[in-house]
Design a protein around this motif. Structure first.
Motif, PDB file in Angstrom:
ATOM      1  N   ASN A 357       0.760  -1.301  -0.062  1.00 45.73           N
ATOM      2  CA  ASN A 357       0.086   0.058  -0.050  1.00 45.73           C
ATOM      3  C   ASN A 357       0.870   1.255   0.060  1.00 45.73           C
ATOM      4  O   ASN A 357       0.542   2.166  -0.476  1.00 45.73           O
ATOM      5  N   ARG A 358       1.783   1.294   0.668  1.00 50.91           N
ATOM      6  CA  ARG A 358       2.725   2.157   0.661  1.00 50.91           C
ATOM      7  C   ARG A 358       3.591   2.624  -0.555  1.00 50.91           C
ATOM      8  O   ARG A 358       3.488   3.791  -1.035  1.00 50.91           O
ATOM      9  N   LEU A 359       3.844   1.490  -1.158  1.00 48.86           N
ATOM     10  CA  LEU A 359       4.293   1.886  -2.366  1.00 48.86           C
ATOM     11  C   LEU A 359       3.249   2.266  -3.476  1.00 48.86           C
ATOM     12  O   LEU A 359       3.680   3.359  -4.240  1.00 48.86           O
ATOM     13  N   MET A 360       2.232   1.650  -3.595  1.00 47.50           N
ATOM     14  CA  MET A 360       1.188   2.194  -4.447  1.00 47.50           C
ATOM     15  C   MET A 360       0.785   3.423  -4.377  1.00 47.50           C
ATOM     16  O   MET A 360       0.544   4.360  -4.984  1.00 47.50           O
ATOM     17  N   ASN A 361       0.820   4.197  -3.142  1.00 48.53           N
ATOM     18  CA  ASN A 361       0.301   5.085  -2.587  1.00 48.53           C
ATOM     19  C   ASN A 361       1.486   6.485  -2.931  1.00 48.53           C
ATOM     20  O   ASN A 361       1.181   7.384  -3.835  1.00 48.53           O
ATOM     21  N   LEU A 362       2.588   5.881  -3.033  1.00 47.35           N
ATOM     22  CA  LEU A 362       3.769   6.881  -3.498  1.00 47.35           C
ATOM     23  C   LEU A 362       3.645   6.854  -5.029  1.00 47.35           C
ATOM     24  O   LEU A 362       3.926   8.217  -5.602  1.00 47.35           O
ATOM     25  N   LEU A 363       3.538   5.964  -5.637  1.00 45.61           N
ATOM     26  CA  LEU A 363       3.392   5.536  -6.930  1.00 45.61           C
ATOM     27  C   LEU A 363       2.279   6.619  -7.581  1.00 45.61           C
ATOM     28  O   LEU A 363       2.539   7.287  -8.767  1.00 45.61           O
ATOM     29  N   GLN A 364       1.424   6.671  -7.103  1.00 47.46           N
ATOM     30  CA  GLN A 364       0.072   7.312  -7.322  1.00 47.46           C
ATOM     31  C   GLN A 364       0.135   8.923  -6.964  1.00 47.46           C
ATOM     32  O   GLN A 364       0.006   9.971  -7.807  1.00 47.46           O
ATOM     33  N   ASN A 365       0.361   9.149  -5.497  1.00 43.78           N
ATOM     34  CA  ASN A 365       0.276  10.402  -5.219  1.00 43.78           C
ATOM     35  C   ASN A 365       1.413  11.111  -5.118  1.00 43.78           C
ATOM     36  O   ASN A 365       1.417  12.422  -4.964  1.00 43.78           O
ATOM     37  N   CYS A 366       2.692  10.731  -5.316  1.00 44.74           N
ATOM     38  CA  CYS A 366       3.823  11.547  -5.153  1.00 44.74           C
ATOM     39  C   CYS A 366       4.536  11.575  -6.487  1.00 44.74           C
ATOM     40  O   CYS A 366       5.054  12.836  -6.894  1.00 44.74           O
ATOM     41  N   SER A 367       4.558  10.465  -7.221  1.00 34.96           N
ATOM     42  CA  SER A 367       5.267  10.620  -8.563  1.00 34.96           C
ATOM     43  C   SER A 367       4.431  10.513  -9.744  1.00 34.96           C
ATOM     44  O   SER A 367       4.957  10.604 -11.071  1.00 34.96           O
ATOM     45  N   PHE A 369       3.382   7.787 -11.434  1.00 39.61           N
ATOM     46  CA  PHE A 369       3.491   6.786 -12.327  1.00 39.61           C
ATOM     47  C   PHE A 369       2.341   6.140 -12.690  1.00 39.61           C
ATOM     48  O   PHE A 369       2.254   5.428 -13.712  1.00 39.61           O
ATOM     49  N   GLY A 370       1.354   5.855 -11.848  1.00 39.79           N
ATOM     50  CA  GLY A 370      -0.047   5.094 -12.085  1.00 39.79           C
ATOM     51  C   GLY A 370      -0.962   5.496 -11.101  1.00 39.79           C
ATOM     52  O   GLY A 370      -0.948   6.544 -10.426  1.00 39.79           O
ATOM     53  N   GLU A 380      -2.976   4.036 -18.921  1.00 42.50           N
ATOM     54  CA  GLU A 380      -2.168   4.557 -17.879  1.00 42.50           C
ATOM     55  C   GLU A 380      -2.140   3.502 -17.094  1.00 42.50           C
ATOM     56  O   GLU A 380      -2.652   2.335 -17.135  1.00 42.50           O
ATOM     57  N   THR A 381      -0.961   3.230 -16.277  1.00 42.78           N
ATOM     58  CA  THR A 381      -0.474   2.069 -15.343  1.00 42.78           C
ATOM     59  C   THR A 381      -1.623   2.033 -14.443  1.00 42.78           C
ATOM     60  O   THR A 381      -1.893   2.943 -13.862  1.00 42.78           O
ATOM     61  N   LEU A 382      -2.289   0.879 -14.048  1.00 46.54           N
ATOM     62  CA  LEU A 382      -3.189   0.331 -13.105  1.00 46.54           C
ATOM     63  C   LEU A 382      -2.365  -0.346 -12.043  1.00 46.54           C
ATOM     64  O   LEU A 382      -1.796  -1.542 -12.482  1.00 46.54           O
ATOM     65  N   MET A 383      -2.756  -0.103 -10.726  1.00 44.98           N
ATOM     66  CA  MET A 383      -2.187  -0.946  -9.766  1.00 44.98           C
ATOM     67  C   MET A 383      -3.076  -1.193  -8.567  1.00 44.98           C
ATOM     68  O   MET A 383      -3.979  -0.527  -8.244  1.00 44.98           O
ATOM     69  N   SER A 384      -2.944  -2.793  -8.197  1.00 46.85           N
ATOM     70  CA  SER A 384      -3.824  -2.887  -7.335  1.00 46.85           C
ATOM     71  C   SER A 384      -3.058  -4.143  -6.359  1.00 46.85           C
ATOM     72  O   SER A 384      -2.285  -4.889  -6.891  1.00 46.85           O
ATOM     73  N   CYS A 385      -3.329  -4.047  -5.018  1.00 46.34           N
ATOM     74  CA  CYS A 385      -3.024  -5.340  -4.171  1.00 46.34           C
ATOM     75  C   CYS A 385      -3.842  -6.504  -4.184  1.00 46.34           C
ATOM     76  O   CYS A 385      -4.933  -6.423  -3.700  1.00 46.34           O
ATOM     77  N   SER A 386      -3.464  -7.533  -5.040  1.00 46.23           N
ATOM     78  CA  SER A 386      -4.563  -8.662  -5.331  1.00 46.23           C
ATOM     79  C   SER A 386      -5.123  -9.167  -4.357  1.00 46.23           C
ATOM     80  O   SER A 386      -6.270  -9.414  -4.274  1.00 46.23           O
ATOM     81  N   LEU A 408       1.616  -8.636  -2.756  1.00 46.02           N
ATOM     82  CA  LEU A 408       1.533  -8.715  -4.376  1.00 46.02           C
ATOM     83  C   LEU A 408       0.928  -7.648  -5.032  1.00 46.02           C
ATOM     84  O   LEU A 408      -0.282  -7.399  -4.704  1.00 46.02           O
ATOM     85  N   VAL A 409       1.510  -6.882  -5.666  1.00 46.57           N
ATOM     86  CA  VAL A 409       1.189  -5.575  -6.429  1.00 46.57           C
ATOM     87  C   VAL A 409       1.015  -6.028  -7.809  1.00 46.57           C
ATOM     88  O   VAL A 409       2.200  -6.311  -8.320  1.00 46.57           O
ATOM     89  N   ARG A 410      -0.258  -5.887  -8.352  1.00 51.03           N
ATOM     90  CA  ARG A 410      -0.195  -6.369  -9.770  1.00 51.03           C
ATOM     91  C   ARG A 410      -0.149  -4.905 -10.372  1.00 51.03           C
ATOM     92  O   ARG A 410      -0.879  -4.166 -10.102  1.00 51.03           O
ATOM     93  N   MET A 411       0.482  -4.870 -11.527  1.00 55.27           N
ATOM     94  CA  MET A 411       0.528  -3.555 -12.215  1.00 55.27           C
ATOM     95  C   MET A 411       0.225  -4.041 -13.808  1.00 55.27           C
ATOM     96  O   MET A 411       0.884  -4.844 -14.429  1.00 55.27           O
ATOM     97  N   SER A 412      -0.773  -3.256 -14.212  1.00 59.38           N
ATOM     98  CA  SER A 412      -0.905  -3.190 -15.718  1.00 59.38           C
ATOM     99  C   SER A 412      -0.335  -2.190 -16.272  1.00 59.38           C
ATOM    100  O   SER A 412      -0.606  -0.858 -16.152  1.00 59.38           O
ATOM    101  N   ILE A 413       0.689  -2.350 -17.120  1.00 62.86           N
ATOM    102  CA  ILE A 413       1.720  -1.332 -17.559  1.00 62.86           C
ATOM    103  C   ILE A 413       1.040  -0.579 -18.653  1.00 62.86           C
ATOM    104  O   ILE A 413       0.854  -0.975 -19.731  1.00 62.86           O
TER     105      ILE A 413
END
Length: 440
Positions: A357-367, A369-370, A380-386, A408-413
């Motif tokens: 969750n921390r990684l996904m939060n940073l990837l969306q709300n900080c940088s 990325f997705g 767009e890249t979509l991310m979820s903790c499956s 496990l974070v699933r990423m659709s690039i």
């Protein structure tokens, strides 16, 4: 497309020996044909007035010119193969046009498009299995499909499922029982762990016992063509890569003409009687997106491979079948259609849900990325903790058996922006993730 002009009765197609909407007289698509080439070779549907795009037939019901015609349609003497239509829950010209394209892409005799991916899955299983039927399925499936097989079908239809490790061919073979098992069901690439099924070998094993093979190819359109490798039925959630816009819900059943016709039978057909009807406006939208699916899949796959390689070098635990150390890399390489890569999905195992969750939060709300969202195939890249989202229906034991880690974070690039621009955004988030001074 024929018009119902009483002064032009010859516009109807000539009568043939069968009124079945899907003909099984020949297989149109060579086994070795590239899916994009097959799409280009498919019949092009022109608009009613000669437009380059097929017309949208928005009517729910259709008129007849003579009273006797309606009786002949309901008796099965006249049908869509001759441009006679009754009601759009049964057949609609625009939806049939999209179905022809899907059949061409997957190399099957016929295809029928539905209102959602899950309606395609459930309708096929209910058509192929009667009460008391048996399915052998991969233990790693989309959560909704797993729950359908594990909970809903046993309760409503006494259809039971044996879940197995799809990589363990001895276990699969042992679970399939001649005369009892109706269907072998698996995903080309499993959701979310990206296990790759050996389609040709699994089909050989099932067919030796007279069992129908149903493959969900949602994760890998263009990349793999299961029907060309021996599968009987190929399913899609067209909401994903095929749509590409995260704005439509749709599904497809691609398979033998005999199966699709049986699913549309007015007395016993699951599609006809359950009514998961695709809106013709959705069919028109999707028909306009299929021609560039191949181009999109190439870029999804290219970026996924580049990012997976770089993530691995950055010290992350990455799961991607395009990496040579993935246990199924050789299997996928042997089945994949040349030039479409290894798919647009990868997984990063952060081990715990908190770290994921921390990684996904940073990837969306900080940088930027997705985006934290379920589904896949978007630009767009979509991310979820499956484990806590798309596979949350599984019990803890089922998740462990399926290899779904809590982190496990699933990423659709996606392919929006430049490759290096998006990678720099990932690096920015990762650096903050690894900074002990950073507090979320």
């Amino acid at each position: 497309m024929a018009t119902l002009n009483p002064t032009m009765p010859t516009k109807k197609r000539p009568l043939s020996s069968s009124s079945a909407p899907f003909s099984a007289s020949k297989k149109h698509h060579p086994l070795a044909e590239d899916p994009a080439a097959a799409l280009a070779n498919a019949r092009h549907e022109f608009g009613e007035h000669g437009g380059v795009n097929m017309s949208i037939e928005a009517s729910a019901t259709f008129t007849v010119m003579e009273p006797e015609t309606m009786r002949r349609m309901f008796s099965g003497e006249l049908g869509p193969d001759r441009d006679f239509f009754i009601y759009s829950r049964h057949f609609n010209p625009t939806v049939l046009g999209l179905g022809r394209l899907m059949a061409a892409m997957e190399g099957t005799e016929a295809a029928y498009c539905t209102a959602s991916g899950m309606s395609a899955v459930s309708s096929v299983l209910l058509q192929l299995c009667s009460a008391g039927g048996h399915v052998v399925a991969s233990r790693t499936l989309y959560g909704g499909t797993h729950t359908l097989l594990a909970n809903f079908l046993p309760r409503t239809s006494n259809i039971t499922t044996s879940f197995v490790d799809i990589r363990d061919h001895d276990a699969v073979n042992q679970a399939m029982v001649r005369g009892k098992t109706n269907v072998l069901y698996f995903e080309t690439m499993s959701n979310p762990t990206l296990t790759v099924a050996n389609v040709p070998e699994l089909c050989r094993m099932a067919h030796d016992k007279g069992i129908t093979v149903v493959v969900d190819n949602t994760f890998s359109p263009m990349v793999v063509s299961p029907a060309r490798l021996g599968a009987d039925v190929v399913l899609h959630s067209m909401s994903k890569f095929i749509s590409g816009g995260a704005d439509l819900i749709a599904g497809a059943v691609c398979g033998p003409a005999s199966l699709v016709n049986s699913m549309m039978d007015t007395h016993q057909g699951s599609l006809m009687l359950l009514g998961p009807t695709m809106n013709p406006k959705v069919a028109s939208e999707l028909a306009g997106r299929l021609p560039h699916l191949g181009l999109r899949m190439k870029e999804h796959s290219n970026r996924a491979l580049v990012y997976a390689t770089r993530m691995r070098k950055a010290g992350l635990k990455v799961i991607y079948p395009g990496l040579e150390d993935h246990p199924d890399h050789a299997t996928l390489k042997s089945m994949a259609t040349k030039e479409y890569g290894y798919g647009g999905l990868l997984c990063v195992d952060m081990e715990t849900e908190e770290r994921a969750n921390r990684l996904m939060n940073l990837l969306q709300n900080c940088s930027q990325f997705g985006l934290m969202a379920v589904s896949l195939g978007y630009y767009e890249t979509l991310m979820s903790c499956s484990g806590s989202s798309t596979s949350s229906e599984l019990s803890q034991e089922e998740k462990e058996l399926a290899g779904i880690s809590p982190g496990l974070v699933r990423m659709s690039i996606g392919f929006n922006g430049t490759l290096e621009q998006k990678w720099s955004q990932f690096e920015k988030a990762l650096s903050r993730m690894q900074d002990p001074k950073f507090v979320q």
